[in-house]
Structure formats: structure tokens, C-alpha cells
Design a protein around this motif. Structure first.
Motif, PDB file in Angstrom:
ATOM      1  N   GLU A  32       0.788  -1.203  -0.178  1.00 18.23           N
ATOM      2  CA  GLU A  32      -0.125  -0.060  -0.061  1.00 18.23           C
ATOM      3  C   GLU A  32       0.960   1.283   0.120  1.00 18.23           C
ATOM      4  O   GLU A  32       0.416   2.224  -0.377  1.00 18.23           O
TER       5      GLU A  32
ATOM      6  N   LYS B 250       2.410  -9.025  -5.543  1.00 16.85           N
ATOM      7  CA  LYS B 250       1.260  -8.480  -4.818  1.00 16.85           C
ATOM      8  C   LYS B 250       1.100  -6.943  -5.087  1.00 16.85           C
ATOM      9  O   LYS B 250      -0.113  -6.438  -5.336  1.00 16.85           O
TER      10      LYS B 250
ATOM     11  N   GLU C 241       1.619  -5.806  -8.120  1.00 12.14           N
ATOM     12  CA  GLU C 241       1.082  -5.899  -9.533  1.00 12.14           C
ATOM     13  C   GLU C 241      -0.477  -6.156  -9.233  1.00 12.14           C
ATOM     14  O   GLU C 241      -1.425  -5.308  -9.873  1.00 12.14           O
ATOM     15  N   LEU C 242      -0.823  -7.155  -8.523  1.00 11.97           N
ATOM     16  CA  LEU C 242      -2.324  -7.357  -8.225  1.00 11.97           C
ATOM     17  C   LEU C 242      -2.903  -6.293  -7.570  1.00 11.97           C
ATOM     18  O   LEU C 242      -4.082  -6.019  -7.961  1.00 11.97           O
ATOM     19  N   ALA C 243      -2.354  -5.439  -6.759  1.00 10.49           N
ATOM     20  CA  ALA C 243      -3.083  -4.453  -6.074  1.00 10.49           C
ATOM     21  C   ALA C 243      -3.061  -3.447  -6.878  1.00 10.49           C
ATOM     22  O   ALA C 243      -4.383  -2.646  -6.866  1.00 10.49           O
TER      23      ALA C 243
ATOM     24  N   LYS D 277      -3.528  -3.646 -10.117  1.00  8.74           N
ATOM     25  CA  LYS D 277      -4.784  -3.887 -11.157  1.00  8.74           C
ATOM     26  C   LYS D 277      -6.127  -3.814 -10.398  1.00  8.74           C
ATOM     27  O   LYS D 277      -6.805  -3.088 -10.923  1.00  8.74           O
ATOM     28  N   LYS D 278      -6.090  -4.046  -9.141  1.00 13.82           N
ATOM     29  CA  LYS D 278      -7.291  -4.105  -8.418  1.00 13.82           C
ATOM     30  C   LYS D 278      -7.820  -2.736  -8.212  1.00 13.82           C
ATOM     31  O   LYS D 278      -9.099  -2.597  -8.329  1.00 13.82           O
ATOM     32  N   ALA D 279      -7.049  -1.854  -8.206  1.00 13.79           N
ATOM     33  CA  ALA D 279      -7.324  -0.528  -7.733  1.00 13.79           C
ATOM     34  C   ALA D 279      -7.503   0.313  -9.096  1.00 13.79           C
ATOM     35  O   ALA D 279      -7.763   1.551  -9.018  1.00 13.79           O
ATOM     36  N   GLY D 280      -7.188  -0.365 -10.220  1.00 14.62           N
ATOM     37  CA  GLY D 280      -7.727   0.221 -11.299  1.00 14.62           C
ATOM     38  C   GLY D 280      -6.372   0.944 -12.001  1.00 14.62           C
ATOM     39  O   GLY D 280      -6.540   2.179 -12.683  1.00 14.62           O
TER      40      GLY D 280
ATOM     41  N   LYS E 256      -3.178   0.120 -12.932  1.00 16.52           N
ATOM     42  CA  LYS E 256      -2.277  -0.748 -13.656  1.00 16.52           C
ATOM     43  C   LYS E 256      -2.492   0.238 -15.036  1.00 16.52           C
ATOM     44  O   LYS E 256      -3.322   0.383 -15.543  1.00 16.52           O
TER      45      LYS E 256
END
Ligand code: B12
Length: 215
Positions: free
Chosen positions: A132, A161, A163-165, A167-170, A172
């Protein structure tokens, strides 16, 4: 002392866990006109790699590793201070840190210095940085690139993690990502979807420029 002798002396200082010697050799190398990154790459980095190998073989232990890391830190400070800054317009903003659970920061700090010397505005978060924090800082300062370092096979997961975060937060795509650290490879970067991988600090500068379309 010839250049080769100075490179050897740098390796020896790190191998003998000798901070005073490392400091002297770093100062001497710079005073004799050796390029800072060459002194780092041919002298000090092989030295710390040899200590790492001996540690892996059980030929030296954590207290020695800590002492040689300290010698390395002192040499790195001297070398980083001697890297000539490119007098240029700011190239872009980069947030850099070592991922959570990982306290290795020697290589990351070299990357930070070389990026700065090449005109990037760098925000060094330090080490043991939760996912974060990388994102918060990037949002706060309007970063172009987020760079993460991992030196343990177990902490490489932190890069995934991130990269995924994103992506999840839009997010990326809003930020380019760059990964590095001894166990990290291009293959790993491709697998997790990082935008770039660099093997060393010189390569990191090249890749950062490429990511921003500057070369
Ligand atoms: C110094 C060191 C330490 C020091 C770190 C001090 C510090 N302030 O950094 C200390 C003593 C604290 C330490 C502790 C530990 N260590 Co240690 N350590 C090392 C050692 C010997 C050298 C690392 C180093 O500084 N290399 C020199 C720098 C210049 O190289 P670099 O980090 O790779 O960085 C370059 C590139 O990778 C790249 N790069 C780096 N970051 C980034 C970031 C980006 C964005 C980019 C693009 C590029 C990039 O550019 C850099 C410059 O060229 C390595 C051995 C090795 N061969 O890597 C072991 C090593 C990494 N450690 C190891 C271990 C096991 C540990 C401990 C778990 C030991 C223990 N039992 O407690 C702890 C872990 C603590 C933790 N939670 O993080 C293992 C990891 C094994 C594994 N497979 O995961 C290694 C490989 C040693 C070994 N052979 O067993 N360690």
C-alpha cells in the motif's frame, strides 16, 4: 596502485568485513579517477557476492554478513556521492523501495543514486515496505514509475502483490512498474506482469528511460 589492484583491494575489504579498509579503498579509487560505477561493479559488488556465496556454503555466518554489509554501505555512500549528476531537465518521477519483509537495501540504494544522477526525481521509500505504501506514495507525488526490489525468494511475492494491487485499484497502466533484486529475472517480471526488469543499476536507468519513451 593500479586500477586492477584497487578493484582487488575493494573485494578484499568486503571479504574481510573491514569497513575502514572499504572506506579507504573507495576514497582512493575515486581520487585516482576511477568511474564510481566501475569501482562499484568491478570492486565492491563482486566482494559482497563472494561473501554471499560463502554464507550460502556455511563458511561464514550472519555476524560476518552484517559486518561486510556495513562495510559495503560505507563504500556505497562514498561512491554514490561521487556519481556526477547529469545537468538536465527532470526526466520523470520514480518511487522505489524494497518490498515488505525484506531488509536488503544496498542494491536498491545504488539504483536510486544512479537514477537521480541521470535526472530522475526519485522517492526512496526505504526497505520493508508494504504494498500500500508504494501505491500511496505514487498517488501522492504523481509518479511515472514504481520500482521494487526483492532479495529473498520468499519476498519476491511482494512484487507480485504490488502488480495485483495496482490492477485491483484500476491503476495498472497509470504507473509503469520495474522490478529488480538478485533472485529476480526477466521471466519473473513477465510472469507477474511488471513492465520492466533490470539486472543492475545501469540497466535500470536504461529501462526507466525506455518506459518513459526517452530513448
Ligand atoms: C548483504 C546481505 C545481507 C545484509 C543486508 C544489509 C542491507 N542493508 O542491505 C543482511 C546481513 C542484513 C542480510 C540479512 C539476511 N539475508 Co542476506 N544477503 C546479503 C548479500 C550477501 C548481498 C546482497 C547485496 O547487497 N548485494 C549487492 C547489491 C549491489 O546487489 P543487489 O542487491 O542484487 O542489487 C543490484 C541488482 O539486483 C539491481 N537491483 C536491486 N534492486 C533493484 C530494484 C529495481 C527496481 C531494479 C530495476 C534493479 C534492482 O541493481 C542493483 C545494483 O546493481 C546476499 C547475497 C547475494 N549474492 O545477493 C545475501 C542474501 C540475499 N541473503 C540471504 C539471506 C538468507 C538472508 C537472511 C534471511 C539471513 C538470516 N538467516 O537471517 C536475512 C534476511 C533478512 C530480511 N528479512 O531481509 C540469502 C537469500 C536466499 C534466498 N534464496 O532467498 C542470500 C542470497 C545469501 C545466500 N546466498 O544465502 N543479508
Amino acid at each position: 596502485m593500479s586500477r586492477e589492484e584497487i578493484f582487488k583491494a575493494a573485494q578484499k575489504a568486503i571479504n574481510e568485513y573491514n569497513a575502514n579498509e572499504a572506506k579507504e579503498v573507495a576514497q582512493r579509487g575515486i581520487a585516482e579517477g576511477i568511474e564510481p560505477m566501475e569501482l562499484m561493479n568491478k570492486g565492491f559488488i563482486p566482494g559482497i557476492s563472494q561473501v554471499g556465496d560463502r554464507f550460502a556454503q556455511g563458511e561464514c555466518f550472519l555476524p560476518e554478513l552484517i559486518q561486510s554489509a556495513d562495510a559495503m554501505r560505507i563504500a556505497t555512500e562514498i561512491i554514490n556521492a561521487a556519481i556526477p549528476a547529469e545537468a538536465q531537465k527532470r526526466k520523470g518521477k520514480v518511487v522505489v523501495g524494497t518490498v515488505e519483509g525484506d531488509i536488503h537495501d544496498i542494491g536498491k540504494t545504488i539504483v536510486v543514486s544512479l537514477l537521480k544522477a541521470n535526472g530522475f526525481e526519485v522517492y526512496d521509500l526505504g526497505r520493508d515496505i508494504p504494498t500500500e505504501k508504494f501505491i500511496e506514495k505514487a498517488e501522492e507525488i504523481g509518479a511515472d514509475i514504481i520500482g521494487s526490489s526483492a532479495l529473498l525468494t520468499t519476498t519476491m511475492e511482494g512484487q507480485k502483490k504490488l502488480e495485483l494491487a495496482l490492477k485491483k485499484a484500476g491503476l495498472k497502466g497509470k504507473y509503469k512498474t520495474m522490478v529488480g533484486g538478485a533472485p529476480v529475472t526477466q521471466r519473473w517480471a513477465d510472469r507477474i506482469g511488471a513492465d520492466a526488469y533490470a539486472e543492475d543499476a545501469g540497466e535500470a536507468v536504461k529501462k526507466a528511460k525506455q518506459l518513459l519513451g526517452l530513448s
